[in-house]
Scaffold this motif. Sequence first.
Motif, mmCIF file in Angstrom:
data_model
loop_
_atom_site.group_PDB
_atom_site.id
_atom_site.type_symbol
_atom_site.label_atom_id
_atom_site.label_comp_id
_atom_site.label_asym_id
_atom_site.label_seq_id
_atom_site.Cartn_x
_atom_site.Cartn_y
_atom_site.Cartn_z
ATOM 1 N N VAL A 1 0.860 -1.188 0.000
ATOM 2 C CA VAL A 1 0.000 0.000 0.000
ATOM 3 C C VAL A 1 0.899 1.242 0.000
ATOM 4 N N PRO A 2 0.821 2.079 -1.037
ATOM 5 C CA PRO A 2 1.661 3.276 -1.074
ATOM 6 C C PRO A 2 1.287 4.265 0.031
ATOM 7 N N GLN A 3 2.252 5.046 0.456
ATOM 8 C CA GLN A 3 2.015 6.027 1.516
ATOM 9 C C GLN A 3 0.888 6.999 1.160
ATOM 10 N N PRO A 4 0.790 7.487 -0.092
ATOM 11 C CA PRO A 4 -0.327 8.380 -0.410
ATOM 12 C C PRO A 4 -1.711 7.735 -0.229
ATOM 13 N N THR A 5 -1.799 6.440 -0.421
ATOM 14 C CA THR A 5 -3.069 5.735 -0.196
ATOM 15 C C THR A 5 -3.399 5.719 1.295
ATOM 16 N N TYR A 6 -2.379 5.497 2.117
ATOM 17 C CA TYR A 6 -2.575 5.546 3.569
ATOM 18 C C TYR A 6 -3.006 6.952 3.998
ATOM 19 N N ALA A 7 -2.359 7.968 3.465
ATOM 20 C CA ALA A 7 -2.727 9.353 3.791
ATOM 21 C C ALA A 7 -4.164 9.638 3.359
ATOM 22 N N GLY A 8 -4.544 9.125 2.187
ATOM 23 C CA GLY A 8 -5.915 9.292 1.717
ATOM 24 C C GLY A 8 -6.916 8.625 2.638
ATOM 25 N N LEU A 9 -6.544 7.478 3.165
ATOM 26 C CA LEU A 9 -7.412 6.773 4.116
ATOM 27 C C LEU A 9 -7.662 7.635 5.350
ATOM 28 N N LEU A 10 -6.595 8.203 5.894
ATOM 29 C CA LEU A 10 -6.732 9.016 7.106
ATOM 30 C C LEU A 10 -7.549 10.279 6.855
ATOM 31 N N GLY B 1 -14.486 3.605 6.008
ATOM 32 C CA GLY B 1 -14.997 2.323 5.517
ATOM 33 C C GLY B 1 -15.206 2.322 4.015
ATOM 34 N N SER B 2 -15.770 3.391 3.487
ATOM 35 C CA SER B 2 -15.971 3.489 2.035
ATOM 36 C C SER B 2 -14.640 3.539 1.300
ATOM 37 N N TYR B 3 -13.672 4.271 1.855
ATOM 38 C CA TYR B 3 -12.357 4.362 1.235
ATOM 39 C C TYR B 3 -11.694 2.983 1.168
ATOM 40 N N VAL B 4 -11.793 2.243 2.257
ATOM 41 C CA VAL B 4 -11.214 0.890 2.277
ATOM 42 C C VAL B 4 -11.867 0.032 1.197
ATOM 43 N N ASN B 5 -13.184 0.112 1.076
ATOM 44 C CA ASN B 5 -13.906 -0.724 0.110
ATOM 45 C C ASN B 5 -13.629 -0.347 -1.345
ATOM 46 N N THR B 6 -13.326 0.918 -1.612
ATOM 47 C CA THR B 6 -13.136 1.347 -3.003
ATOM 48 C C THR B 6 -11.683 1.512 -3.413
ATOM 49 N N GLU B 7 -10.798 1.844 -2.456
ATOM 50 C CA GLU B 7 -9.415 2.170 -2.807
ATOM 51 C C GLU B 7 -8.372 1.177 -2.309
ATOM 52 N N ILE B 8 -8.744 0.315 -1.390
ATOM 53 C CA ILE B 8 -7.760 -0.604 -0.810
ATOM 54 C C ILE B 8 -8.101 -2.065 -1.118
#
Length: 69
Positions: free
Chosen positions: A38-47, A53-60
């Motif tokens: 998981v790239p750091q920008p994806t983690y930052a986007g999650l936070l 929950g929606s972010y996890v379901n669509t982006e992760i």
Amino acid sequence: MRRRPVNSSSIKAVGYDGSTRALELEYVNGSVYQYFDVPQPTYAGLLAAPSIGSYVNTEIKPYHDFTEV
């Protein structure tokens, strides 16, 4: 991995290891999953997401392999 609490109805806490690009999610039901590469920008986007929950379901989940810890 150290996790930090988040404000979500489905996820209790998240952790991230930048050296291995591993994301760890602790759900409110007690289960813990680790997502790989998981790239750091994806983690930052999650936070920053309005709905974690929606972010996890669509982006992760659709893009990263995972295992239950």
